[in-house]
Each structure stands twice: as structure tokens, then as C-alpha cells.
Design an enzyme around this catalytic site. Structure first.
Site, PDB file in Angstrom:
ATOM      1  N   ALA A  39      20.118  -6.329 -33.134  1.00  0.00           N
ATOM      2  CA  ALA A  39      21.023  -7.440 -32.826  1.00  0.00           C
ATOM      3  C   ALA A  39      21.031  -7.721 -31.327  1.00  0.00           C
ATOM      4  O   ALA A  39      20.990  -8.880 -30.899  1.00  0.00           O
ATOM      5  CB  ALA A  39      22.433  -7.116 -33.316  1.00  0.00           C
ATOM      6  N   SER A  87     -18.994  -0.475 -38.642  1.00  0.00           N
ATOM      7  CA  SER A  87     -18.173   0.225 -39.625  1.00  0.00           C
ATOM      8  C   SER A  87     -18.347   1.724 -39.401  1.00  0.00           C
ATOM      9  O   SER A  87     -18.991   2.146 -38.452  1.00  0.00           O
ATOM     10  CB  SER A  87     -18.554  -0.184 -41.033  1.00  0.00           C
ATOM     11  OG  SER A  87     -19.926   0.016 -41.209  1.00  0.00           O
ATOM     12  N   LYS A 123      -7.062   7.087 -40.763  1.00  0.00           N
ATOM     13  CA  LYS A 123      -7.786   5.851 -41.036  1.00  0.00           C
ATOM     14  C   LYS A 123      -6.779   4.903 -41.668  1.00  0.00           C
ATOM     15  O   LYS A 123      -6.330   5.112 -42.798  1.00  0.00           O
ATOM     16  CB  LYS A 123      -8.962   6.096 -41.974  1.00  0.00           C
ATOM     17  CG  LYS A 123      -9.803   4.836 -42.169  1.00  0.00           C
ATOM     18  CD  LYS A 123     -11.135   5.155 -42.822  1.00  0.00           C
ATOM     19  CE  LYS A 123     -12.120   4.013 -42.732  1.00  0.00           C
ATOM     20  NZ  LYS A 123     -11.681   2.775 -43.367  1.00  0.00           N
ATOM     21  N   ARG A 144     -12.895  -9.131 -38.094  1.00  0.00           N
ATOM     22  CA  ARG A 144     -14.202  -8.510 -38.045  1.00  0.00           C
ATOM     23  C   ARG A 144     -15.295  -9.413 -38.634  1.00  0.00           C
ATOM     24  O   ARG A 144     -16.404  -9.465 -38.124  1.00  0.00           O
ATOM     25  CB  ARG A 144     -14.138  -7.188 -38.805  1.00  0.00           C
ATOM     26  CG  ARG A 144     -15.453  -6.478 -38.924  1.00  0.00           C
ATOM     27  CD  ARG A 144     -15.219  -5.041 -39.365  1.00  0.00           C
ATOM     28  NE  ARG A 144     -16.470  -4.326 -39.403  1.00  0.00           N
ATOM     29  CZ  ARG A 144     -17.254  -4.248 -40.456  1.00  0.00           C
ATOM     30  NH1 ARG A 144     -16.908  -4.853 -41.574  1.00  0.00           N
ATOM     31  NH2 ARG A 144     -18.371  -3.585 -40.411  1.00  0.00           N
ATOM     32  N   GLU A 181      -6.383  -1.872 -35.644  1.00  0.00           N
ATOM     33  CA  GLU A 181      -6.107  -2.241 -37.028  1.00  0.00           C
ATOM     34  C   GLU A 181      -4.737  -2.924 -37.142  1.00  0.00           C
ATOM     35  O   GLU A 181      -3.753  -2.409 -36.618  1.00  0.00           O
ATOM     36  CB  GLU A 181      -6.127  -0.956 -37.880  1.00  0.00           C
ATOM     37  CG  GLU A 181      -6.236  -1.185 -39.362  1.00  0.00           C
ATOM     38  CD  GLU A 181      -7.690  -1.250 -39.851  1.00  0.00           C
ATOM     39  OE1 GLU A 181      -8.614  -1.432 -39.023  1.00  0.00           O
ATOM     40  OE2 GLU A 181      -7.883  -1.123 -41.066  1.00  0.00           O
TER      41      GLU A 181
HETATM   42  S1  IVH Z   1     -13.180   3.066 -35.594  1.00  0.00           S
HETATM   43  C1  IVH Z   1     -17.270   2.047 -34.294  1.00  0.00           C
HETATM   44  N1  IVH Z   1     -10.850   4.073 -36.232  1.00  0.00           N
HETATM   45  O1  IVH Z   1     -12.207   1.251 -40.780  1.00  0.00           O
HETATM   46  C2  IVH Z   1     -15.960   2.424 -34.804  1.00  0.00           C
HETATM   47  N2  IVH Z   1     -11.743   2.369 -37.607  1.00  0.00           N
HETATM   48  O2  IVH Z   1     -14.873   1.627 -41.850  1.00  0.00           O
HETATM   49  C3  IVH Z   1     -15.361   1.438 -35.695  1.00  0.00           C
HETATM   50  N3  IVH Z   1     -10.289   1.705 -39.461  1.00  0.00           N
HETATM   51  O3  IVH Z   1     -13.528  -1.744 -39.557  1.00  0.00           O
HETATM   52  C4  IVH Z   1     -14.020   1.645 -36.173  1.00  0.00           C
HETATM   53  N4  IVH Z   1      -8.654   3.087 -38.997  1.00  0.00           N
HETATM   54  O4  IVH Z   1     -10.995  -1.609 -39.882  1.00  0.00           O
HETATM   55  C5  IVH Z   1     -11.809   3.190 -36.552  1.00  0.00           C
HETATM   56  N5  IVH Z   1      -8.763   5.002 -36.657  1.00  0.00           N
HETATM   57  C6  IVH Z   1      -9.732   4.134 -36.964  1.00  0.00           C
HETATM   58  C7  IVH Z   1      -9.601   3.273 -38.070  1.00  0.00           C
HETATM   59  C8  IVH Z   1     -10.653   2.399 -38.366  1.00  0.00           C
HETATM   60  C9  IVH Z   1      -9.069   2.133 -39.803  1.00  0.00           C
HETATM   61  C10 IVH Z   1     -11.058   0.686 -40.195  1.00  0.00           C
HETATM   62  C11 IVH Z   1     -11.532  -0.452 -39.331  1.00  0.00           C
HETATM   63  C12 IVH Z   1     -13.024  -0.456 -39.460  1.00  0.00           C
HETATM   64  C13 IVH Z   1     -13.234   0.310 -40.713  1.00  0.00           C
HETATM   65  C14 IVH Z   1     -14.586   0.998 -40.648  1.00  0.00           C
END
Ligand code: IVH
Length: 682
Positions: A39, A87, A123, A144, A181
């Protein structure tokens, strides 16, 4: 005052408000430790809006008032990434993690102890985003896409309060990218769905879909109303010659100092052993995190090593996503049965083609209530998505995509209770249908007894579902008070009850006669009075009598009690039958020490601030914080230099590391118990 003076005053005040709002955004989103209430925050924002409305020349793109969303777009422009968005390689088993670590060590020629340092973090289950900052200001945000080309979602991202429109401090390059993310926290997701349903709209299946749907809105004003969160996980494009910190971990620390939120669960681990420990801890903590994660990510911490390792195909050799078993799977809905609960509520239960979810075979799942069935448009025979997260009961979250199967049938609410045949009633405007049989209904009797004996209520050991079923089924026991009339002789002879267990049961009843007021109140099974509310009531009134006499108005004034709960409590005690049961329980010898009502109790922990992390044995974090608060302490979510102590249970999170860094004292469970015992004579 001249017009010029007034304008200058307004400009000063607007700048000050912007700075204060940015400061509080950072406390909230980056440090997870807000200083002011929502608030109060809204008041600051409203004042700034007023000033800007009077002086439109003061509006700048970085103003927090601009988070409301600009003009709708007709499509998203393509954005070519300066550096491709890659990825991650996935691993599902321990062996895959060990193999990853082995490959890293071989390539780095580092085969000796102590092993490679990794940065570990969850992740997140959301969508990747690339943010471009120029001169410390957010100028572009892109999804992406295919990794090479994404979509320009700047207008939408500008409405996300977790993403700073301008950076803090100094020392960043003139232009650089941050990647991370976007996701939706589970409580935010649930509130959003409730709001959509109330407006007659369709909800989202899970937080990931909600985040994706919200980010890809053509109208930024819609995105602005969607509660999105963001954690950065690494740098994107950075100009040649700009020196980032040496390690992945330090880069994230740097992000934090310039106001970009990063995941508080991140940690540094050593070698495959350290990584496995982290994975196991996160698998346990997964259920209690406020957001969905689908695994953990390990990244070689030293950036120089990352460069040496390089990339293969579309993924870095220096990172691995170690995935958890999926929490959601699709299967077929075979039938729907109705279960009757303690308060007579009928819950539709899905009978499913058995499916492995999160490592457990699931063949039944809740459909919650008939409104949900209608909202999700679920029919018998449909393919449905089943979710099982942590210890929660598996639920059907929705119909799987694609064509509907032929020959599906609607789910129908029975007119009569499947247990006692009484009429089933659906209150006007309420989602829940109830059996009107009350204690005539064996299901309701059985469920209230099960609740009464349960661990967090009267904690009467040995009275399992099977025994309760028999006691109710044979008419031996129909109220909680009648339980205490049982003795070893009467108990012996029930299925699977020999002389020895009969004696144990009698002793358990004897022990349970001595209880506490919060337990007793909880055991009564008043609608919507959980353990936390029961404790709040006990603390407020100190005894049962004043609670039984309390008016709805007085009840509403208590922490954790809203108008609906207040009415449930008052009508429970107004019911003659309930008063009789309480009287009979007291006659049977159930007793508890009276407590001092809150108003008369000292607040020995006033002025102290605690943070809880990890799981405590035999005590939920909610209970622990309610008890600390009752003694006058403040309990907050984020560790700062002002924190008195961090209380760490099993599998603590990143808060522990932060406490260590800041030199904040750390207490374990026994120290917490000691603290409560010392001050809390209840
Ligand atoms: S690092 C080169 N760290 O997972 C490194 N990705 O499978 C690229 N993601 O497109 C990503 N948590 O959307 C990274 N702690 C994290 C993540 C993460 C989620 C997702 C992200 C990426 C996908 C790759």
C-alpha cells in the site's frame, strides 16, 4: 511561489519519487526483503502519477509510471541476436552428470582433487529473454525464437517490475546484454487464474504457459496486469575489451549490485560430488520453492575455463541441465467418482489410466470441484494433463491439447450422497457441493475422526484409517468424545488388533487426554481453521471459553482470520451439538494448560528479525514464524545486514550462503527450539 518555482519543485519531487520507487523495486525483486508495504508503495507511485499528469514534460521513459504499457502492437518485430541464444545439454541420470564432469576435467586437463568448481542454480521453467542496456537504460528485450532471431517484446518487458528500466551504480559498459528467464511464481499464477475465472475467462494450465501467454500479448497493457518475475542467469553480448568478473558466480553477484535480480538459490559446488549433493537438495526443496523448476543447471564457474571448453552444436560444453522427473504427464480419464470430506464437501476424483508422474505411479487425482471441471471443460474419456508436485495430492490440471477423443461423456454431480444417500446441495454461487447428511453421513463422521486423531491435531497414535473405518462402520464410535470411552477390552478383536496393540491404543488415548489449546482447537475441525489459525486463536484468547463466546466482529480482528473464517468459527460454537461434543470431551478428561491471552503477554523478541530457510522437523515454516511473531519478532524473506539471525533447517537454500557472507548469525533447529522454549511458556 512563481509558476517556475512550482515546476522546479515538481521536477525535484518526481525525481526523488522515481529514485525511491526504484530503490523499493530493488529491495523487493532483487533482495527479496521489502521495507514498505504494498500500500505504501502504491502511494508513492500514485503521487508520481499525479505529478506527471500535471507536468507531462516530466515524463521520461524510465519512469515507473510507464510500466502501465504503451500502444498495442499488431505483431512482434524480429530481432537478430548479436550473440546466438543457445540451449543446454540435458542429463537425466547420475551417470550423465558424472560423464559431464569427466569430460570437463579431461578437456581442462584437471584430473586431480579437489575437482572443478561449478556454479549451480535451478533450471527455471519459463522463457528465455535477452535484455539490451544502453547507457544503463533498458532499450530492447527479445525472446529466444530459434536462437538466431527472436521477437522484440520490449513494450511488454517494460511493464515487468522485476526488470529494471535503469541500472543502479556505475561501471557497466555503454552497451551490453543480460540474459535470463521470465517466469511466474506459483502464488501469482494462482491469483491470476482466479482473477481470469472470476471474469469468465479461461485460465492457464501452468505457470509456464501463463508466463509465455502474458509475454506474447500484443497489448502491453494486458502484460502490465500479469505478475511476471525475472531472474538473470548470465551475460549475453558484451563489448570487446570489457572485463566481466572472472567467474559465473561473480558475474551474477555483479548483476545483483547493479539492480538485476538473480536466483537466491545459486551456489558454488565442487566436483561431481558437490553437484550431486546440490541436485539432491534441490529435488527435496523443489516443492517448497515459490516457482516451478524442472532441474538444476551446472556451469563451469571460471569464465576462462568456459572459453577453453567452448561450444558444440547449439550448446555450451561447460554447462549441463540435470533434469528432474517431469511433474506433469498426460493420460486418459477413465471415470469420475465423488469423495465426501469432513465437512460434507463432495470432491470429484479422477480415475486415470495409470501413469508415472514425478517418479510415482498415479491412478487417482483430484478434480477439486465441479466448477473446475466445467472451467477446464473436462469430460470422461478425455486425455488430460496430470500434475504431481512434491507431497501434494495429484491433480488434473486440464485437458491435453489436440483433437477431442470420440465418445466422451460429461461429468455429472450426483443428486444423492454416494455414502449416505442424503440430498446433495450446491449453494448459490459456490463452487463446492455438499452432502446435507451431517453426522448421519458415515463419510463425514469418519473424516472428522481421522482429522481429530491426526498428528497435528490430537496426535492419537495407532488410530489408522482402517481402524477408524471399522469403528464408524460398526457404530462403535460416532463422535470424537466416544473415542475416549474405548478401552483395551473393547478394542481387542477389531481386525488386526491383538491384545498388545489394544493396550497401546488405550495408552495412546490416555496420553492424548493431555493436550494443548492450539491442538484442541485445530482438532475440532472448524471449517477453514487450519493449524496456523488455531494457534492464532489460542494465542489471542488464551482459553477455550472466551473463544466460544467471541463475536464475529471480535474474531475478524485477529491475525489470520478473515470475515468468512470468523463466521465459520462463530456458527460452529453456536451449534448445540458442537458444544455438547466439547463438553463430553472435557468430561472424558481432555485438558490443556490455559495460556496467557496475547494482550497480557510480553513480547521478548520485539525488535529482532529472523529469516527461515530449509525444512524443520515436526514444524512447518509457517508455524515457526507464527510462534516467533507471537513473541514479538519480525520474520522476513530476505537476509540483510539487519537480520538478527537466519534459522536454517535441513537442505537450506542460498539464504544460508548469504548469511555467511554478511556475517549474520545462523541458528539450527535446536537453537530455535531453545529460543522458543526460553520465551514461550505455552
Ligand atoms: S543457461 C548457454 N541457466 O533453459 C546457456 N538456462 O535449455 C544458455 N533456463 O533457453 C542458458 N534456467 O530458457 C540457463 N539457470 C539457467 C536456466 C536456463 C532456465 C532455460 C533457458 C534456456 C533453456 C536451455
Amino acid at each position: 511561489m512563481t509558476r517556475r518555482d512550482r515546476a522546479a519543485g515538481a521536477a525535484r519531487r518526481a525525481a526523488e519519487l522515481r529514485e525511491r520507487i526504484a530503490y523499493h523495486d530493488r529491495r523487493y525483486y532483487v533482495l527479496d526483503d521489502p521495507e514498505i508495504s504494498d500500500a505504501e508503495y502504491d502511494e508513492l507511485l500514485a503521487e508520481l502519477q499525479r505529478i506527471e499528469a500535471e507536468h507531462p514534460e516530466l515524463v521520461v521513459p524510465e519512469s515507473p509510471t510507464q510500466r502501465v504499457g504503451g500502444a498495442p502492437a499488431t505483431s512482434f518485430e524480429p530481432v537478430r541476436h548479436r550473440l546466438p541464444m543457445l540451449s543446454l545439454n540435458n542429463g537425466f541420470t547420475e551417470d550423465e552428470l558424472l560423464a559431464f564432469d569427466r569430460r570437463v576435467r579431461e578437456r581442462l586437463d584437471r584430473d586431480s582433487e579437489p575437482g572443478v568448481e561449478y556454479m549451480a542454480e535451478p533450471k527455471l521453467d519459463g522463457l528465455a529473454l535477452s535484455l539490451l542496456y544502453r547507457d544503463g537504460r533498458l532499450v530492447q528485450a527479445a525472446t529466444r525464437g530459434d536462437g538466431e532471431t527472436g521477437e522484440d517484446v520490449t513494450g511488454n518487458v517494460r511493464t515487468v517490475r522485476a526488470i529494471p528500466l535503469s541500472l543502479e551504480g556505475s561501471g557497466w559498459p555503454a552497451e551490453f546484454e543480460v540474459r535470463g528467464e521470465v517466469f511466474m511464481r506459483r502464488p501469482d499464477f494462482e491469483r491470476l487464474n482466479a482473477r481470469l475465472y472470476a471474469a469468465g475467462e479461461r485460465g492457464f494450465m501452468n505457470p509456464r504457459n501463463a508466463a509465455a501467454g502474458s509475454l506474447r500479448q500484443l497489448d502491453p497493457a494486458v502484460t502490465a496486469r500479469r505478475p511476471l518475475s525475472f531472474f538473470a542467469y548470465g551475460p549475453g553480448w558484451v563489448p570487446d575489451g570489457f572485463e566481466l568478473p572472472d567467474t559465473q558466480y561473480a558475474v551474477l553477484d555483479w548483476f545483483e549490485t547493479i539492480g538485476i535480480p538473480v536466483c537466491p538459490e545459486r551456489d558454488r559446488v565442487t566436483g561431481a560430488r558437490g553437484a550431486l549433493d546440490y541436485y539432491r537438495q534441490m529435488a527435496v526443496r523443489r516443492a517448497e520453492l515459490p516457482y516451478d523448476i524442472d532441474g538444476v543447471v551446472f556451469k563451469v564457474d571460471r569464465r576462462a575455463d568456459q572459453q577453453r571448453l567452448g561450444y558444440v552444436a547449439r550448446a555450451p560444453r561447460w554447462a549441463l541441465a540435470h533434469k528432474f522427473p517431469a511433474e506433469e504427464r498426460t493420460t486418459q480419464l477413465l471415470a469420475v467418482d465423488f469423495q465426501v470430506g469432513r465437512t460434507g464437501a463432495l470432491t470429484p476424483v479422477a480415475r486415470l489410466q495409470p501413469v508415472l508422474v514425478g517418479g510415482v505411479m498415479v491412478s487417482n487425482a483430484t478434480l477439486h470441484n465441479m466448477d473446475e471441471v466445467a472451467r477446464k471443460d473436462i469430460r470422461i474419456g478425455d486425455r488430460v494433463v496430470v500434475r504431481r508436485a512434491g507431497d501434494v495430492i495429484p491433480e488434473v490440471v486440464g485437458r491435453a491439447g489436440g483433437e477431442r477423443e470420440p465418445d466422451t461423456r460429461p461429468v455429472r454431480l450426483p443428486e444423492a450422497c454416494p455414502e449416505c444417500g442424503s440430498h446433495v446441495e450446491q449453494e448459490e454461487g459456490k463452487a463446492v457441493a455438499r452432502c446435507t447428511g451431517g453426522l448421519v453421513c458415515p463419510a463425514q463422521r469418519r473424516e472428522s475422526l481421522r482429522h481429530f486423531v491426526s498428528r497435528k491435531a490430537m496426535d492419537i497414535e495407532g488410530f489408522g484409517d482402517r481402524l477408524i473405518e471399522q469403528l464408524v462402520g460398526t457404530g462403535t464410535v460416532s463422535t470424537p468424545a466416544e473415542l475416549f470411552e474405548l478401552d483395551a477390552t473393547r478394542l481387542e478383536g477389531f481386525e488386526r488388533i491383538g491384545a498388545k496393540s489394544a493396550r497401546n491404543l488405550e495408552e495412546a488415548l490416555e496420553r492424548a487426554r493431555e493436550t494443548t489449546l492450539p491442538r484442541f482447537i485445530f482438532a475440532l475441525g472448524i471449517r477453514e481453521v487450519g493449524e496456523v489459525t488455531a494457534r492464532a486463536l489460542a494465542e489471542h484468547f488464551g482459553g477455550l471459553e472466551p473463544l466460544m463466546q467471541a463475536s464475529v466482529e471480535e474474531l475478524e480482528g485477529i491475525r489470520d482470520v478473515g470475515p468468512v473464517v470468523a463466521r465459520h468459527i462463530a456458527s460452529f460454537f453456536a451449534e448445540a451439538h458442537n458444544r455438547e461434543v466439547i463438553e463430553a470431551l472435557r468430561r472424558a478428561g481432555v485438558h490443556w494448560p490455559e495460556m496467557r491471552p496475547a494482550a497480557e503477554r510480553p513480547q521478548p523478541l520485539a525488535g529482532r528479525t529472523y529469516v527461515l530457510t530449509g525444512s524443520l522437523e515436526g514444524l512447518t515454516r509457517e508455524e515457526a514464524s507464527a510462534r516467533l511473531q507471537a513473541l514479538g519478532a519480525k520474520v522476513t524473506g530476505g537476509v540483510s545486514a539487519k537480520t538478527t539471525a537466519v534459522i536454517a533447517g535441513e537442505n537450506p537454500g542460498g539464504k544460508l550462503a548469504k548469511a555467511e557472507r554478511l556475517g549474520v548469525p545462523i541458528l539450527d533447529q535446536s537453537a530455535l527450539e531453545e529460543l522458543l522454549r526460553e520465551h514461550d511458556r505455552m
